[in-house]
Design a protein around this motif. Structure first.
Motif, PDB file in Angstrom:
ATOM      1  N   GLN A 189     -52.479  65.946  -7.492  1.00  0.00           N
ATOM      2  CA  GLN A 189     -52.490  66.286  -8.904  1.00  0.00           C
ATOM      3  C   GLN A 189     -52.739  65.037  -9.747  1.00  0.00           C
ATOM      4  O   GLN A 189     -52.323  63.939  -9.383  1.00  0.00           O
ATOM      5  N   SER A 190     -53.403  65.234 -10.879  1.00  0.00           N
ATOM      6  CA  SER A 190     -53.592  64.140 -11.833  1.00  0.00           C
ATOM      7  C   SER A 190     -53.469  64.713 -13.242  1.00  0.00           C
ATOM      8  O   SER A 190     -53.386  65.927 -13.437  1.00  0.00           O
ATOM      9  N   LEU A 191     -53.458  63.819 -14.212  1.00  0.00           N
ATOM     10  CA  LEU A 191     -53.276  64.208 -15.615  1.00  0.00           C
ATOM     11  C   LEU A 191     -54.393  63.594 -16.441  1.00  0.00           C
ATOM     12  O   LEU A 191     -54.662  62.387 -16.344  1.00  0.00           O
ATOM     13  N   LEU A 192     -55.036  64.422 -17.258  1.00  0.00           N
ATOM     14  CA  LEU A 192     -56.084  63.951 -18.153  1.00  0.00           C
ATOM     15  C   LEU A 192     -55.818  64.496 -19.544  1.00  0.00           C
ATOM     16  O   LEU A 192     -55.797  65.708 -19.749  1.00  0.00           O
ATOM     17  N   SER A 193     -55.647  63.591 -20.483  1.00  0.00           N
ATOM     18  CA  SER A 193     -55.347  63.970 -21.861  1.00  0.00           C
ATOM     19  C   SER A 193     -56.342  63.318 -22.806  1.00  0.00           C
ATOM     20  O   SER A 193     -56.894  62.252 -22.515  1.00  0.00           O
ATOM     21  N   MET A 194     -56.553  63.956 -23.953  1.00  0.00           N
ATOM     22  CA  MET A 194     -57.360  63.356 -25.003  1.00  0.00           C
ATOM     23  C   MET A 194     -56.492  62.643 -26.032  1.00  0.00           C
ATOM     24  O   MET A 194     -56.939  62.313 -27.130  1.00  0.00           O
ATOM     25  N   TRP A 195     -55.225  62.396 -25.681  1.00  0.00           N
ATOM     26  CA  TRP A 195     -54.329  61.571 -26.482  1.00  0.00           C
ATOM     27  C   TRP A 195     -54.485  60.128 -26.006  1.00  0.00           C
ATOM     28  O   TRP A 195     -54.899  59.865 -24.887  1.00  0.00           O
ATOM     29  N   PHE A 196     -54.145  59.185 -26.867  1.00  0.00           N
ATOM     30  CA  PHE A 196     -54.382  57.772 -26.588  1.00  0.00           C
ATOM     31  C   PHE A 196     -53.680  57.318 -25.304  1.00  0.00           C
ATOM     32  O   PHE A 196     -52.481  57.521 -25.124  1.00  0.00           O
ATOM     33  N   HIS A 197     -54.441  56.655 -24.444  1.00  0.00           N
ATOM     34  CA  HIS A 197     -53.954  56.261 -23.124  1.00  0.00           C
ATOM     35  C   HIS A 197     -52.705  55.399 -23.208  1.00  0.00           C
ATOM     36  O   HIS A 197     -51.741  55.612 -22.453  1.00  0.00           O
ATOM     37  N   ASP A 198     -52.707  54.417 -24.096  1.00  0.00           N
ATOM     38  CA  ASP A 198     -51.593  53.475 -24.166  1.00  0.00           C
ATOM     39  C   ASP A 198     -50.297  54.135 -24.629  1.00  0.00           C
ATOM     40  O   ASP A 198     -49.217  53.579 -24.402  1.00  0.00           O
ATOM     41  N   GLU A 199     -50.392  55.277 -25.282  1.00  0.00           N
ATOM     42  CA  GLU A 199     -49.193  56.025 -25.680  1.00  0.00           C
ATOM     43  C   GLU A 199     -48.858  57.108 -24.662  1.00  0.00           C
ATOM     44  O   GLU A 199     -47.685  57.436 -24.446  1.00  0.00           O
ATOM     45  N   LEU A 200     -49.888  57.657 -24.033  1.00  0.00           N
ATOM     46  CA  LEU A 200     -49.680  58.714 -23.047  1.00  0.00           C
ATOM     47  C   LEU A 200     -48.874  58.229 -21.852  1.00  0.00           C
ATOM     48  O   LEU A 200     -47.899  58.892 -21.435  1.00  0.00           O
ATOM     49  N   VAL A 201     -49.262  57.094 -21.286  1.00  0.00           N
ATOM     50  CA  VAL A 201     -48.658  56.639 -20.029  1.00  0.00           C
ATOM     51  C   VAL A 201     -47.140  56.463 -20.142  1.00  0.00           C
ATOM     52  O   VAL A 201     -46.387  57.015 -19.322  1.00  0.00           O
TER      53      VAL A 201
ATOM     54  N   VAL B 235     -53.243  58.989 -14.070  1.00  0.00           N
ATOM     55  CA  VAL B 235     -53.013  59.460 -15.443  1.00  0.00           C
ATOM     56  C   VAL B 235     -54.029  58.777 -16.344  1.00  0.00           C
ATOM     57  O   VAL B 235     -54.104  57.547 -16.378  1.00  0.00           O
ATOM     58  N   ASP B 236     -54.817  59.564 -17.051  1.00  0.00           N
ATOM     59  CA  ASP B 236     -55.810  59.015 -17.967  1.00  0.00           C
ATOM     60  C   ASP B 236     -55.670  59.658 -19.342  1.00  0.00           C
ATOM     61  O   ASP B 236     -55.571  60.885 -19.469  1.00  0.00           O
ATOM     62  N   GLY B 237     -55.696  58.803 -20.358  1.00  0.00           N
ATOM     63  CA  GLY B 237     -55.774  59.261 -21.729  1.00  0.00           C
ATOM     64  C   GLY B 237     -57.019  58.703 -22.384  1.00  0.00           C
ATOM     65  O   GLY B 237     -57.892  58.126 -21.723  1.00  0.00           O
ATOM     66  N   LEU B 238     -57.083  58.862 -23.694  1.00  0.00           N
ATOM     67  CA  LEU B 238     -58.251  58.435 -24.454  1.00  0.00           C
ATOM     68  C   LEU B 238     -58.225  56.920 -24.651  1.00  0.00           C
ATOM     69  O   LEU B 238     -57.252  56.372 -25.156  1.00  0.00           O
TER      70      LEU B 238
ATOM     71  N   ARG C 250     -65.041  66.065 -27.408  1.00  0.00           N
ATOM     72  CA  ARG C 250     -64.881  66.983 -26.282  1.00  0.00           C
ATOM     73  C   ARG C 250     -64.421  66.235 -25.028  1.00  0.00           C
ATOM     74  O   ARG C 250     -64.548  65.023 -24.922  1.00  0.00           O
ATOM     75  N   LYS C 251     -63.946  67.014 -24.052  1.00  0.00           N
ATOM     76  CA  LYS C 251     -63.279  66.439 -22.882  1.00  0.00           C
ATOM     77  C   LYS C 251     -64.218  66.185 -21.701  1.00  0.00           C
ATOM     78  O   LYS C 251     -63.844  65.499 -20.745  1.00  0.00           O
ATOM     79  N   ALA C 252     -65.433  66.720 -21.734  1.00  0.00           N
ATOM     80  CA  ALA C 252     -66.293  66.717 -20.546  1.00  0.00           C
ATOM     81  C   ALA C 252     -66.532  65.320 -19.988  1.00  0.00           C
ATOM     82  O   ALA C 252     -66.393  65.086 -18.778  1.00  0.00           O
ATOM     83  N   GLU C 253     -66.913  64.376 -20.840  1.00  0.00           N
ATOM     84  CA  GLU C 253     -67.208  63.028 -20.343  1.00  0.00           C
ATOM     85  C   GLU C 253     -65.962  62.364 -19.769  1.00  0.00           C
ATOM     86  O   GLU C 253     -66.035  61.649 -18.766  1.00  0.00           O
ATOM     87  N   SER C 254     -64.822  62.600 -20.403  1.00  0.00           N
ATOM     88  CA  SER C 254     -63.568  62.029 -19.900  1.00  0.00           C
ATOM     89  C   SER C 254     -63.222  62.589 -18.534  1.00  0.00           C
ATOM     90  O   SER C 254     -62.747  61.861 -17.643  1.00  0.00           O
ATOM     91  N   LEU C 255     -63.451  63.887 -18.334  1.00  0.00           N
ATOM     92  CA  LEU C 255     -63.176  64.485 -17.031  1.00  0.00           C
ATOM     93  C   LEU C 255     -64.121  63.924 -15.973  1.00  0.00           C
ATOM     94  O   LEU C 255     -63.704  63.647 -14.842  1.00  0.00           O
ATOM     95  N   GLU C 256     -65.377  63.737 -16.325  1.00  0.00           N
ATOM     96  CA  GLU C 256     -66.337  63.161 -15.376  1.00  0.00           C
ATOM     97  C   GLU C 256     -65.882  61.777 -14.926  1.00  0.00           C
ATOM     98  O   GLU C 256     -65.905  61.459 -13.724  1.00  0.00           O
ATOM     99  N   ARG C 257     -65.440  60.936 -15.871  1.00  0.00           N
ATOM    100  CA  ARG C 257     -64.956  59.594 -15.524  1.00  0.00           C
ATOM    101  C   ARG C 257     -63.678  59.670 -14.693  1.00  0.00           C
ATOM    102  O   ARG C 257     -63.489  58.901 -13.737  1.00  0.00           O
ATOM    103  N   HIS C 258     -62.795  60.571 -15.066  1.00  0.00           N
ATOM    104  CA  HIS C 258     -61.518  60.739 -14.365  1.00  0.00           C
ATOM    105  C   HIS C 258     -61.751  61.068 -12.895  1.00  0.00           C
ATOM    106  O   HIS C 258     -61.145  60.445 -12.000  1.00  0.00           O
ATOM    107  N   LEU C 259     -62.645  62.015 -12.638  1.00  0.00           N
ATOM    108  CA  LEU C 259     -62.916  62.394 -11.249  1.00  0.00           C
ATOM    109  C   LEU C 259     -63.650  61.292 -10.497  1.00  0.00           C
ATOM    110  O   LEU C 259     -63.405  61.082  -9.297  1.00  0.00           O
ATOM    111  N   ALA C 260     -64.517  60.558 -11.192  1.00  0.00           N
ATOM    112  CA  ALA C 260     -65.208  59.440 -10.548  1.00  0.00           C
ATOM    113  C   ALA C 260     -64.206  58.378 -10.091  1.00  0.00           C
ATOM    114  O   ALA C 260     -64.320  57.819  -8.990  1.00  0.00           O
ATOM    115  N   GLU C 261     -63.220  58.094 -10.942  1.00  0.00           N
ATOM    116  CA  GLU C 261     -62.192  57.110 -10.572  1.00  0.00           C
ATOM    117  C   GLU C 261     -61.369  57.590  -9.383  1.00  0.00           C
ATOM    118  O   GLU C 261     -60.891  56.784  -8.577  1.00  0.00           O
ATOM    119  N   LEU C 262     -61.204  58.897  -9.271  1.00  0.00           N
ATOM    120  CA  LEU C 262     -60.450  59.465  -8.153  1.00  0.00           C
ATOM    121  C   LEU C 262     -61.311  59.633  -6.899  1.00  0.00           C
ATOM    122  O   LEU C 262     -60.780  59.935  -5.823  1.00  0.00           O
TER     123      LEU C 262
END
Length: 216
Positions: free
Chosen positions: A104-116, A131-134, A142-154
């Protein structure tokens, strides 16, 4: 049950975190700053969409350019931060996460430095392999590009993934990478909109995980 898709990506705001009331209050604080109307939670769930600037423009009845959205976004997040300690996890968040047999992983469009640190405060960090935030100063896209990067990192292909979220944008992001989505009715989007999307829909996170386990 061993799912056909082995990895689950969770959305945060409106999904694992039950923060609809705070988001609506913070949105109304931003609208009030420019003399705009307030919205109810029901209105927000019907009208909210990404890019958020488009949603703001619709409610305010005028164009919201990048500069104007930046100001409204800062006001929104100031109000959001002030009330964050009042928010609790969705009632079955912990048990739903525990019921998934894969990673499992977490992807949010909230700011990364506050999310973690916030995820850590709720005691959830150990559930996630990532765990990835913005990573930007202004949100709303939109979330699509963030999800693409998230999965690439994984190192994951979308074919191995199910995303559980509360918005049409979550579903669109999943589709864009070849993943599947299960949409949760307890968040920011009116259930009728979710059902009309054609994606699987669940009223609880526990049910969402059960659906995720059945997806080809």
């Amino acid at each position: 049950m061993t799912p056909a898709r082995t990895h689950l990506v969770w959305d945060w705001n409106g999904t694992l975190l039950n923060d609809l009331s705070l988001v609506v209050a913070a949105t109304n604080a931003a609208f009030a700053s420019v003399g705009g109307p307030s919205v109810t939670a029901e209105e927000h769930r019907v009208r909210f969409r990404r890019p958020i600037a488009d949603y703001y423009a619709e409610v305010l009845g005028r164009a919201v350019d990048q500069e104007a959205f930046g100001r409204l976004d800062r006001l929104f997040h100031d109000a959001y931060r002030a009330g964050l300690t009042t928010c609790e996890l969705a009632h079955d968040a912990a048990s739903a996460m525990a019921s998934w047999s894969g990673s499992q992983s977490l992807l949010s469009m909230w700011f990364h430095d506050e999310l973690v640190p916030t995820v850590q405060t709720y005691g959830l960090t150990g559930h996630f392999v990532r765990v990835d935030g913005l990573r930007a100063e202004v949100g709303g896209d939109r979330k699509a590009e963030s999800l693409e990067r998230h999965l690439a990192e994984l190192g994951l292909d979308g074919g191995a993934v199910v995303l559980i979220g509360d918005s049409i944008d979550d579903a669109d992001a999943a589709t864009s990478v070849g993943a599947r989505a299960v949409l949760y009715t307890g968040g920011f989007t009116d259930p009728a909109r979710l059902h009309a999307s054609g994606h699987p829909v669940a009223d609880t996170l526990t049910e969402a995980v059960k659906l995720a386990q059945t997806l080809p």
